[in-house]
Structure formats: structure tokens, C-alpha cells
Design a protein around this motif. Structure first.
Motif, PDB file in Angstrom:
ATOM      1  N   VAL A 104      24.169 -49.324 -44.783  1.00  0.00           N
ATOM      2  CA  VAL A 104      23.982 -48.226 -43.830  1.00  0.00           C
ATOM      3  C   VAL A 104      24.346 -46.891 -44.477  1.00  0.00           C
ATOM      4  O   VAL A 104      23.610 -45.898 -44.344  1.00  0.00           O
ATOM      5  N   ILE A 105      25.474 -46.867 -45.180  1.00  0.00           N
ATOM      6  CA  ILE A 105      25.915 -45.632 -45.840  1.00  0.00           C
ATOM      7  C   ILE A 105      24.883 -45.165 -46.859  1.00  0.00           C
ATOM      8  O   ILE A 105      24.509 -43.980 -46.893  1.00  0.00           O
ATOM      9  N   ALA A 106      24.389 -46.085 -47.684  1.00  0.00           N
ATOM     10  CA  ALA A 106      23.394 -45.732 -48.699  1.00  0.00           C
ATOM     11  C   ALA A 106      22.104 -45.236 -48.049  1.00  0.00           C
ATOM     12  O   ALA A 106      21.492 -44.264 -48.516  1.00  0.00           O
ATOM     13  N   ARG A 107      21.704 -45.867 -46.946  1.00  0.00           N
ATOM     14  CA  ARG A 107      20.495 -45.447 -46.243  1.00  0.00           C
ATOM     15  C   ARG A 107      20.637 -44.035 -45.694  1.00  0.00           C
ATOM     16  O   ARG A 107      19.720 -43.209 -45.806  1.00  0.00           O
ATOM     17  N   GLU A 108      21.819 -43.745 -45.121  1.00  0.00           N
ATOM     18  CA  GLU A 108      22.040 -42.406 -44.579  1.00  0.00           C
ATOM     19  C   GLU A 108      22.078 -41.359 -45.686  1.00  0.00           C
ATOM     20  O   GLU A 108      21.616 -40.228 -45.495  1.00  0.00           O
ATOM     21  N   LEU A 109      22.589 -41.718 -46.847  1.00  0.00           N
ATOM     22  CA  LEU A 109      22.562 -40.804 -47.981  1.00  0.00           C
ATOM     23  C   LEU A 109      21.123 -40.491 -48.383  1.00  0.00           C
ATOM     24  O   LEU A 109      20.752 -39.337 -48.634  1.00  0.00           O
ATOM     25  N   GLN A 110      20.300 -41.530 -48.454  1.00  0.00           N
ATOM     26  CA  GLN A 110      18.904 -41.344 -48.851  1.00  0.00           C
ATOM     27  C   GLN A 110      18.112 -40.548 -47.827  1.00  0.00           C
ATOM     28  O   GLN A 110      17.164 -39.839 -48.164  1.00  0.00           O
ATOM     29  N   ARG A 111      18.528 -40.641 -46.563  1.00  0.00           N
ATOM     30  CA  ARG A 111      17.857 -39.888 -45.496  1.00  0.00           C
ATOM     31  C   ARG A 111      18.375 -38.472 -45.368  1.00  0.00           C
ATOM     32  O   ARG A 111      17.867 -37.680 -44.565  1.00  0.00           O
ATOM     33  N   GLY A 112      19.404 -38.154 -46.142  1.00  0.00           N
ATOM     34  CA  GLY A 112      19.993 -36.822 -46.073  1.00  0.00           C
ATOM     35  C   GLY A 112      20.811 -36.580 -44.818  1.00  0.00           C
ATOM     36  O   GLY A 112      21.001 -35.430 -44.399  1.00  0.00           O
ATOM     37  N   LYS A 113      21.322 -37.673 -44.221  1.00  0.00           N
ATOM     38  CA  LYS A 113      22.084 -37.535 -42.975  1.00  0.00           C
ATOM     39  C   LYS A 113      23.557 -37.872 -43.146  1.00  0.00           C
ATOM     40  O   LYS A 113      24.245 -38.191 -42.179  1.00  0.00           O
ATOM     41  N   ALA A 114      24.046 -37.826 -44.372  1.00  0.00           N
ATOM     42  CA  ALA A 114      25.476 -37.957 -44.611  1.00  0.00           C
ATOM     43  C   ALA A 114      26.075 -36.551 -44.757  1.00  0.00           C
ATOM     44  O   ALA A 114      25.408 -35.633 -45.234  1.00  0.00           O
ATOM     45  N   PHE A 115      27.320 -36.432 -44.330  1.00  0.00           N
ATOM     46  CA  PHE A 115      28.014 -35.145 -44.385  1.00  0.00           C
ATOM     47  C   PHE A 115      27.319 -34.100 -43.514  1.00  0.00           C
ATOM     48  O   PHE A 115      27.099 -32.980 -43.974  1.00  0.00           O
TER      49      PHE A 115
END
Length: 389
Positions: free
Chosen positions: A378-389
Motif C-alpha cells: 500500500v505504501i509503495a502504491r501511494e508513493l507511485q501515485r504521488g499521494k504520500a506526504f
């Protein structure tokens, strides 16, 4: 330049929530923790203590008779209860997990019908997503809900259901259109313990959190009126995932509390236990174990509280922060409780001290509400989607 304002400090109300919860837990929860673990029975006395202080379901809004404590305050409550007894912390945690779908998508009628009983402590609410062949792959569930006139008929089995048989109410996810799968083919319903066709399996024999029963829920042609549907038909899987975005924060808080309880116990022990003529806390090897634990707890607390604040606001990066907090705090709790057993040495390996129980309790926080391997996905997916931080 001083403005007289500290931008990075929790308001006093959260310190008050922590203090009040700790007082209740020290007096009414901690004394029953070892017995609940040893006998694998639901801690009724702890439940009564939490109910008396409105800490059993603190998240329910005042509109429905609840305490109306926000997501951060609820996380602090769960942390403090887990510090005393991990099994008991699943009372407020699972009440939130089970009832949050109603708060997110339920009709006003459903909310007013079910939430007041949970707020008063007359009933608890559980969450039924996993199945024998659908754990991490929840979209593969086979429990069916078929429309029959003005009713829905549910058939299937749900597994790993926390507080099964104790809770009066259950949020159940079922397939309503097999051709659509997760995207439009799953819906959510409220099932009552007393509905005809509802039964429960034998409690699982678990490594930890033994005072919180876990069992299968059997649905055998369970007929529900149409108004038991939560939200819209076909929106169940999306609701399940949105719910977990919020409630992973509660698991992070539980893990944090377990770790803090273990560190507190080990620190006190190290100050009293003497070897070679001085307390073992004076030896660097022990100091490093305690210091590492304290650092990880501090980091986990900041991440968990940040995620809780994002949960309250419904921030766009909640999915990332919820997964990160749950994963980091639970990994830290497992390491810390193992190390605190080491600090106590042979005594830590016995049931005379609480750290062995805490080590066993910590393990489940790496598994439920999404394994930590899934959290990393999930964390990696959100990073790839630009939705982390």
C-alpha cells in the motif's frame, strides 16, 4: 523570534484524555489483564471499567449518545488501554472498526438505530470482512447476499472475527453481483447476533490477545430487511477499504501502547534488579536496549498521532499515513517487547511478569487489518501515485 505560540504541541485536552484513561486502566483494567490471558475469557470487569468512563466506544459522536472523542483522542485511549491490557484495547478498537462503516456511509436511520446502544455499552459492534479463503485478498470473498423482494438473504462464512459471539452487531460484507467483483459487486450490511441463521464457531486458540474472542461467523440463509444495507449497493468494497484507512491508526495505537507497557515494566525492573553489586540499568548492554526502545516508541507515537489527525480531517494522504503508522508501530512493538523480555532475562520468560504476555500480544498487530507485507505494498502504491506526504 518568539510569538508565544508553540506550533508543535498537543492541546491540553489530549493530556487530560490520557490521564483519565490511565487512571481508569490502572484501577480497572490492568488488574484483570493476566487473568484474561490465562483463562482466554472476555474481560468483563475491564469492559465495565471502560463503560463507566465512556472509554469503550469513545469515537461515537455525541449526537448518538457517545463521548464524541476525535480520532486522535480515540487513538490515545486505545494506546493507554493497550498499555494495560492488549485484549481490552480491542473493545474500543473493534467498536470503532465495526461501527465506522455506518458513520462513513450509513443512513441516518441506521445510525440512530444502532449507534446509541454501542455508545451506552449495551452492545458492541464487530467487522466481518475476512473469510477462510479470502484474507489479504478480501475481494475474493464468496459470502453472498441475494435480493428477495424487500429482503436480502445472506449465506457464507466469515473468519477471524474479533469479539464474535460477544458483539451484538456485525458489519458484514457480501457479494451482491459476482460478475462485477470488487468494483461494484460487493455490498455491506448490518447483521444482528439474534438474526435467524446467525451462529458462531468455537473461539480460536491464539498466541496472544487471548481475552478477546476470535471466531467464525456463520450466515445460513440470514434474512435482512432492505434497510440494513449500509450505503449503496455495490459500494461495499470501497467502504471496507476506506474504513481500514482510518482504523489502521487504531492498530498503530494499540501496538504503541503494548510497546510502552513493556518498556515501562522493563525500565522499572532494570532499576531494581541487581547483579555484580549494582542495578542492571547501570550496564551499557541493558541501557542500549532501553534507549533503542524509547527512540522507536517516540517515533511510532509521532507517526501514529499524525495519522490520527489526518484520519480526523480525511486528508488525501491518509491511506499512506495509516499504512505507515500501522506497519512501523507494529514492527517496533514486536522488536521492543522481544527486547524487554531480554532485559528481564529468565524472569521475562515467565508469566510472573507481564512482558512475555506483551510479546505474544504484539505479534498480532503485524498481521491483522492487513499484514505488514500488505502495508508495504500500500505504501509503495501511494508513493507511485504521488499521494504520500
Amino acid at each position: 523570534m518568539s510569538t508565544g505560540f508553540s506550533p508543535y504541541q498537543l492541546p491540553d485536552e489530549y493530556a487530560d484524555i490520557r490521564s483519565a484513561t490511565r487512571d481508569v486502566c490502572d484501577a480497572g483494567v490492568a488488574p484483570h489483564a493476566a487473568e484474561a490471558d490465562a483463562t482466554a475469557t472476555f474481560p468483563e470487569q475491564s469492559y465495565a471499567a471502560l463503560r463507566s468512563a465512556d472509554l469503550h466506544a469513545p469515537h461515537i459522536p455525541e449526537t448518538y449518545g457517545g463521548a464524541g472523542i476525535d480520532a486522535l483522542g480515540t487513538a490515545i485511549v486505545i494506546e493507554e488501554v493497550a498499555r494495560a491490557c492488549a485484549s481490552s484495547s480491542l473493545i474500543p478498537a473493534v467498536n470503532k472498526l465495526g461501527s465506522l462503516p455506518l458513520l462513513l456511509d450509513g443512513s441516518e436511520d441506521l445510525k440512530r438505530r444502532y449507534l446509541p446502544a454501542v455508545a451506552s455499552g449495551e452492545a458492541m459492534f464487530s467487522y466481518c470482512l475476512s473469510e477462510p479463503e479470502a484474507g489479504s485478498d478480501a475481494a475474493s470473498m464468496t459470502t453472498r447476499a441475494v435480493k428477495d423482494g424487500d429482503e436480502w438473504v445472506l449465506d457464507g462464512v466469515k473468519r477471524w472475527i474479533t469479539n464474535a459471539g460477544v458483539s451484538e452487531f456485525y458489519t458484514v460484507f457480501a457479494v451482491t453481483d459476482p460478475d462485477l467483483g470488487a468494483k461494484g459487486g460487493i455490498s455491506a450490511f448490518v447483521v444482528e447476533k439474534g438474526d435467524a441463521g446467525v451462529s458462531f464457531g468455537k473461539p480460536e486458540k491464539k498466541l496472544g490477545v487471548k481475552g478477546s474472542p476470535t471466531a467464525e461467523v456463520y450466515l445460513d440463509s440470514v434474512r435482512l430487511p432492505a434497510d440494513r444495507l449500509i450505503g449503496e449497493v455495490g459500494q461495499g468494497f470501497s467502504l471496507a477499504m476506506r474504513t481500514l484507512d482510518h482504523t489502521r491508526v487504531t492498530i498503530a495505537a494499540q501496538a504503541l501502547g503494548i510497546a510502552q507497557g513493556a518498556l515501562d515494566a522493563a525500565t522499572a525492573y532494570a532499576a531494581e534488579r541487581e547483579q555484580f553489586g549494582k542495578p542492571i540499568a547501570a550496564f551499557q548492554g541493558v541501557q542500549f536496549l532501553l534507549a533503542d526502545a524509547a527512540m522507536k516508541i517516540s517515533a511510532a507515537r509521532e507517526l501514529t498521532y499524525a495519522a490520527a489527525a489526518k484520519s480526523e480531517r480525511g486528508d488525501a494522504d491518509l491511506t499512506y499515513f495509516g499504512a505507515a503508522a500501522k506497519c512501523f508501530a507494529s514492527d517496533a512493538a514486536m522488536q521492543i517487547t522481544t527486547d524487554m523480555v531480554q532485559v528481564l532475562g529468565g524472569y521475562g520468560y515467565t508469566q510472573d511478569f507481564p512482558v512475555e504476555r506483551m510479546m505474544r500480544d504484539a505479534k498480532i498487530t503485524q498481521i491483522y487489518e492487513g499484514t505488514n507485507q500488505v502495508q508495504r505494498i500500500v505504501i509503495a502504491r501511494e508513493l507511485q501515485r504521488g499521494k504520500a506526504f
